[in-house]
Design an enzyme around this catalytic site. Structure first.
Site, mmCIF file in Angstrom:
data_model
loop_
_atom_site.group_PDB
_atom_site.id
_atom_site.type_symbol
_atom_site.label_atom_id
_atom_site.label_comp_id
_atom_site.label_asym_id
_atom_site.label_seq_id
_atom_site.Cartn_x
_atom_site.Cartn_y
_atom_site.Cartn_z
ATOM 1 N N HIS A 155 63.870 35.791 45.428
ATOM 2 C CA HIS A 155 63.119 36.524 44.533
ATOM 3 C C HIS A 155 63.366 35.941 43.222
ATOM 4 C CE1 HIS A 155 60.126 39.612 43.505
ATOM 5 N NE2 HIS A 155 61.156 39.698 42.309
ATOM 6 N N CYS A 156 62.616 35.446 42.393
ATOM 7 C CA CYS A 156 62.641 34.840 41.154
ATOM 8 C C CYS A 156 62.173 35.568 40.012
ATOM 9 C CB CYS A 156 61.800 33.405 41.083
ATOM 10 S SG CYS A 156 62.259 32.747 39.522
ATOM 11 N N PRO A 157 63.081 36.300 39.110
ATOM 12 C CA PRO A 157 62.608 37.032 38.036
ATOM 13 C C PRO A 157 61.685 36.200 37.085
ATOM 14 C CG PRO A 157 65.014 36.646 37.718
ATOM 15 C CD PRO A 157 64.480 36.016 39.092
#
Length: 367
Positions: A155-157
């Site tokens: 999950h990439c912020p």
């Protein structure tokens, strides 16, 4: 009602906060556009030919970069197909069983006709209690998205999205074009950056934009280069970030190279069969994200013939295993049957596979 309302308000606030990193990137990119186009090219560069060439090349890279970034952010992560979800009767049956072994028997019965080959560390069927489904291979539950994501990488912020099967190609292109964007700015801004220190620029606000533009572009280049190289290595090995941290567990045990089919086929699995579409942020990955061919039943040209290594005992155990034959989706099956002219080692590998006489290593279609 009050607890439910507070939870929904908390989730709403979290959704807003999750967009802050994306907004930060958008502001940096908007400022870089202003600094490069207006302050550097239009205000500072005097040669018309140089100015036109810089602006043309810059806008081509800029458009591709923004396009790939947009696709990475707004492409919805894919979730497991309906066939992996428990039916109402199976849910009831599972809830009635108290013992873990009995529950596993039920899950094994359901998984028997599904293309599932990975297991938990204890050898159990991978089951998501939150989503009430059997996890397909390479699928993981994202605590931020609160759903199971097919071939989840991380999950990439910075994109406020899960990077997985549906947008991994876009994420790779985003890294590539953002790196190219920063390198182009650094290279073309260098001579004017040097002029700044030699007092060769007019005493205007443009020189400060040129200074900070060079510093920011060069620093971003370093971080992006390391991240891009790492993900290129992952693609060549056919691993996700999660699989690089914790190797997938198959029926015979842990195998970090279980999904690797060789560099060329690994690249095609992410970018597609036609190379002309590779640099374009359009979906062209092979398969449906629920099933993947593995080197456990399809010999990997990069790996030893036995997935368990060269140990004779392990090799004998591997030869004795029988894998059920489950059909691949059409696009995944092409990875095993087609051999593009630009691949260098696949034809030799296919000859080795055809010449293999060991029945325990017969090539089967696996999802």
């Amino acid at each position: 009602m009050a607890p439910s309302g507070s939870r929904s308000m908390k989730r709403g606030c979290q959704r807003v906060l999750y967009w802050i990193p994306v907004l930060f990137i958008a502001l940096i990119v908007a400022w870089s556009y202003y600094a490069y186009v207006l302050q550097l090219c239009i205000e500072s560069i005097e040669d018309t030919g140089e100015k036109v060439v810089y602006l043309l090349l810059y806008h081509v890279i800029f458009i591709m970069f923004v396009w790939a970034y947009w696709q990475t952010i707004f492409t919805q992560p894919m979730n497991p197909l309906e066939e992996f979800h428990l039916s109402y009767s199976d849910k009831e049956l599972l809830e009635r069983e108290d013992r873990g072994e009995s529950q596993q028997e039920i899950l094994r019965r359901i998984a028997k006709d599904l293309p599932i080959y990975t297991r938990t560390n204890s050898g159990a069927i991978r089951f998501c209690e939150r989503c009430q489904l059997l996890k397909p291979d390479r699928c993981h539950h994202c605590s931020v998205c609160d759903k199971c994501i097919l071939k989840m990488d991380h999950h990439c912020p910075w994109v406020n999205n899960c990077v997985g099967f549906s947008n991994y190609k876009f994420f790779m292109l985003f890294l590539a074009y953002s790196l190219l964007y920063c390198l182009f700015i650094t290279a073309t801004d260098l001579q004017y950056f040097i002029k700044f220190w030699m007092n060769g620029l007019p005493d205007t606000q443009a020189k400060f934009h040129i200074l900070f533009l060079f510093f920011s572009a060069s620093m971003f280049s370093v971080s992006l280069a390391s991240l891009f190289i790492y993900h290129c290595w992952l693609v060549c090995k056919n691993r996700s970030t999660l699989e690089a941290v914790r190797a997938p567990v198959f029926r015979h045990g842990t195998d970090k190279n279980g999904f690797s089919l060789g560099i060329s086929k690994n690249l095609r699995q992410v970018f597609g069969d036609e190379m002309k579409y590779w640099p374009v942020p359009m979906f062209s990955s092979l398969g449906d994200g629920c099933s993947f061919p593995t080197c456990l039943v399809n010999l990997d040209p990069e790996q030893p013939s036995s997935p368990t290594g060269s140990n004779p005992a392990n090799k004998a155990a591997a030869e004795g295993r029988q894998f059920p034959s489950k059909p691949l989706r059409e696009s995944q099956s092409r990875l095993l049957t087609s051999t593009p002219s630009w691949t260098e080692s696949d034809s030799a590998t296919n000859k080795d596979i055809k010449g293999a006489s060991n029945p325990g290593m017969t090539i089967e279609n696996e999802a």
